[in-house]
Design a protein around this motif. Structure first.
Motif, mmCIF file in Angstrom:
data_model
loop_
_atom_site.group_PDB
_atom_site.id
_atom_site.type_symbol
_atom_site.label_atom_id
_atom_site.label_comp_id
_atom_site.label_asym_id
_atom_site.label_seq_id
_atom_site.Cartn_x
_atom_site.Cartn_y
_atom_site.Cartn_z
ATOM 1 N N LYS A 136 12.157 10.352 10.346
ATOM 2 C CA LYS A 136 11.897 11.215 11.295
ATOM 3 C C LYS A 136 12.646 10.807 12.632
ATOM 4 N N ARG B 285 -7.066 -4.956 -0.022
ATOM 5 C CA ARG B 285 -7.252 -3.687 -0.821
ATOM 6 C C ARG B 285 -8.643 -3.607 -1.467
ATOM 7 N N PHE C 187 -4.818 3.958 9.385
ATOM 8 C CA PHE C 187 -3.306 4.210 9.616
ATOM 9 C C PHE C 187 -2.808 5.437 8.825
ATOM 10 N N ASP D 155 0.797 -1.055 0.000
ATOM 11 C CA ASP D 155 0.013 0.093 -0.092
ATOM 12 C C ASP D 155 0.763 1.188 -0.027
ATOM 13 N N VAL D 156 0.791 2.063 -1.237
ATOM 14 C CA VAL D 156 1.650 3.196 -1.324
ATOM 15 C C VAL D 156 1.413 3.946 -0.014
ATOM 16 N N ASP D 157 0.314 4.338 0.374
ATOM 17 C CA ASP D 157 0.113 5.234 1.495
ATOM 18 C C ASP D 157 0.850 4.814 2.672
ATOM 19 N N ILE D 158 0.653 3.694 3.045
ATOM 20 C CA ILE D 158 1.308 3.034 4.349
ATOM 21 C C ILE D 158 2.673 3.223 4.257
ATOM 22 N N ARG D 159 3.154 2.866 3.042
ATOM 23 C CA ARG D 159 4.824 2.739 2.822
ATOM 24 C C ARG D 159 5.352 4.218 2.995
ATOM 25 N N LYS D 160 4.469 5.068 2.587
ATOM 26 C CA LYS D 160 4.944 6.677 2.665
ATOM 27 C C LYS D 160 4.890 7.072 4.154
ATOM 28 N N VAL D 161 3.770 6.626 4.921
ATOM 29 C CA VAL D 161 3.590 6.998 6.373
ATOM 30 C C VAL D 161 4.780 6.432 6.979
ATOM 31 N N VAL D 162 4.807 5.020 6.815
ATOM 32 C CA VAL D 162 6.119 4.548 7.723
ATOM 33 C C VAL D 162 7.561 5.031 7.509
ATOM 34 N N LYS E 173 8.273 7.802 6.250
ATOM 35 C CA LYS E 173 8.263 9.222 6.915
ATOM 36 C C LYS E 173 8.579 8.915 8.540
ATOM 37 N N LEU E 174 7.912 8.046 9.400
ATOM 38 C CA LEU E 174 8.245 7.812 10.564
ATOM 39 C C LEU E 174 9.907 7.663 11.005
ATOM 40 N N LEU F 246 5.160 2.960 17.412
ATOM 41 C CA LEU F 246 5.940 2.300 16.067
ATOM 42 C C LEU F 246 7.240 3.132 16.493
ATOM 43 N N ILE F 247 7.308 4.303 16.538
ATOM 44 C CA ILE F 247 8.719 5.008 16.929
ATOM 45 C C ILE F 247 9.493 4.405 18.057
ATOM 46 N N LEU G 199 4.018 -5.380 10.621
ATOM 47 C CA LEU G 199 2.749 -4.226 10.778
ATOM 48 C C LEU G 199 1.644 -4.692 9.789
ATOM 49 N N MET H 258 -0.784 13.056 3.130
ATOM 50 C CA MET H 258 -1.187 11.691 3.599
ATOM 51 C C MET H 258 -2.597 11.794 3.847
ATOM 52 N N PRO I 105 1.182 6.027 15.537
ATOM 53 C CA PRO I 105 2.707 6.416 15.244
ATOM 54 C C PRO I 105 3.811 6.247 16.295
#
Lengths: 129, 391
Positions: A23, B334, B167, A10-17, A19-20, A120-121, A81, B194, A117
């Motif tokens: 960071k 999905r 999420f 999932d592109v969105d999940i990949r982006k979020v993780v 970024k975390l 996870l961090i 995850l 996001m 988040p």
């Protein structure tokens, strides 16, 4: 700088993780399925893998077993995850253990989506120091 | 409510009918009568008898024909028929039973014998009816439990889908908060993107759910089918490129402006093309050069044909069977399992058909045929009523 590989279709999940991860001060690598993930692992061994379970082509279940049964890779810590419940994942592992006649160690941590988040961090920091 | 068995007496001889009527009433049956074959057919429909006493030699339609018609129809074949005739010769007997009569009694008959046979056949009929009711009840139960199972599956897969979106939302909020704390505009943008993308997914899900639950009439407008197909291809192209999937367009140049429901078609095509892309993404054969083909064809029979094919993973029989039947998704977390159902629904509301051809490992082709209205003859043609799905 320590490297973290994020495997999720999932592109969105990949982006979020990702970024975390950034960071938190680590270098991020990304893969969108198990095949790509294993390729990245062999190319450039990460210090931690954050792994989704339900992915096309090669699922996280398969990639996890490949990782944990290959000598130089089995020591890489893994955080699973997934939106799959922890219970279902461990049950499937048990069945696979019996089927393959080999027992695979449990992942360092298992997080059910959607997690906080911060959680996870904190986990990454605990594992990577 | 009366529990009396109903007997239909069919004979052109009024005296026989009178006599039998009186005797059967005395035995506690309900009766009705008909004096020729035509009346008999009509009475069967209105009176719904449990048993028919049927004379052979009658004006208009004879007893053989009445028997043949009743035994040939799903609705009436279970009603026992006792043939009743003055002719006692064997060939007639054979003929009577050969066309499906259940029993035969020759005139002049012994009333006690007839009474015994009537008793027997009405009992048989009641028993059969009871069994049928039981089967029907079991069928209804099965349908209900299947529906419940489908709902359970949908709720589980929806929950999974929503968890992923949630999420994304949490991650976005976290990034925005951190960015505000540290006054970091780059992170702010990431977090905001996001949030927007997650909102987009929720909108898509809600649209899918609404689309499925509501009745919708096609909104006919002048439109160019090729343009709609082109827009859809553009929407998918970027994400397809990420996975090295080529989108090939083959649009019929003779296709001009027609009257169709452009919004409906857009949704259908978007669904089919993104499915085709996903079929390539899910394909484990890395050797392949993945291609999604989108074609439009103007047919001679007043329909527009849209064809979306891919050389991705394809489907086995099991998956094909379930495609349009219930909330069903092969895409893990999905898919909502509503896309194809909605596509089928829109196509049917449009009076069109959707068909699929697929081979595991080779790919799939989905074809939509829609009857269109000519721009020149706007409103002149009525909506076609062919709601068939051929699979």
């Amino acid at each position: 700088m320590k490297k973290v590989l994020v495997v999720d279709d999932d592109v969105d999940i990949r982006k979020v993780v990702s970024k975390l991860v950034e960071k938190s001060g680590y270098k991020v690598m990304e893969a969108k399925n198990g095949i790509e993930g294993m390729g990245k692992v062999r190319e450039d061994k990460p210090d931690l893998i954050i792994l989704d379970i339900l992915m096309p082509k090669e699922s996280g279940i398969r990639m996890y077993r490949e990782l944990k049964t290959e000598e130089p890779l089995k020591d890489i810590p893994v955080i699973v995850l997934s939106a799959i419940t922890k219970k279902s994942f461990f049950r499937s592992q048990k069945v696979l253990d019996e089927f393959a006649g080999q027992s695979v160690p449990e992942p360092e941590a298992y997080i059910e989506k959607p997690e906080e988040p911060e959680e996870l961090i904190a986990l990454m920091k605990k594992i990577l120091g | 409510m009366t529990n009396k068995a109903k007997i239909l007496i069919v004979d052109d001889d009024i005296d026989t009918v009178e006599l039998l009527t009186r005797r059967f009433h005395a035995e506690g049956y309900d009766t009705s009568e008909a004096y020729d074959g035509e009346q008999a057919m009509q009475q069967v429909e209105e009176y719904k008898p449990d048993l028919i006493l049927l004379d052979i030699m009658m004006p208009k339609i004879d007893g053989y024909e009445v028997c043949r018609r009743l035994k040939g129809s799903e609705d009436t074949k279970l009603i026992p028929i006792i043939m009743l005739t003055a002719k006692g010769k064997i060939p007639d007997k054979v003929k009577g039973l050969g066309i499906g009569a259940d029993d035969y009694i020759a005139k002049p008959f012994d009333y006690r014998e007839l009474s015994q046979r009537v008793k027997y056949w009405t009992a048989v009929k009641m028993e059969v009816q009871e069994r049928l009711r039981e089967i029907h009840r079991l069928e209804q139960e099965l349908i209900k439990s299947e529906r419940l199972a489908a709902i359970g599956q949908t709720v589980a897969s929806l929950a999974h889908y929503v968890k992923n979106i949630l999420f994304g939302l949490k991650g976005g909020v976290y990034l925005v908060n951190e960015a505000l704390k540290e006054d970091d505009t780059d992170s702010l943008k990431d977090g905001w993107d996001m949030l927007e993308s997650s909102m987009g997914r929720i909108s898509g899900l809600v649209l899918d759910l609404l689309e499925y639950s509501r009745e919708r009439k096609p909104e006919y407008e002048k439109c160019f089918p090729n343009e709609i197909a082109n827009e859809v291809c553009k929407l998918i192209e970027e994400s397809a490129k990420e996975y090295d999937i080529e989108i090939i367009k083959g649009f019929d140049q003779s296709m001009g402006e027609v009257l169709l429901d452009p919004k409906g078609i857009h949704r259908c095509l978007l669904n089919l093309v993104s499915n085709a892309r996903d079929a390539c993404i899910f394909d484990s054969n890395e050797e392949k050069k993945w291609v999604v083909q989108v074609r439009t064809i103007l047919e001679n029979d007043g329909t527009v044909r849209f064809e979306v094919s891919d050389n991705g993973c394809g489907m086995d029989e099991e998956v094909k069977k379930k495609l349009f039947t219930s909330f069903f998704s092969t895409k893990g977390g999905r898919g909502t399992g509503l896309g194809l159902l909605n596509t089928q629904k829109i196509v049917q509301e449009h009076g069109g058909t959707i068909t699929v051809n697929s081979q595991p490992g080779k790919g799939s082709t989905f074809t939509i045929r829609l009857p269109y209205r000519d721009v020149a003859t706007q409103g002149a043609t009525e909506e076609k009523e062919s709601h068939q799905v051929q699979l």
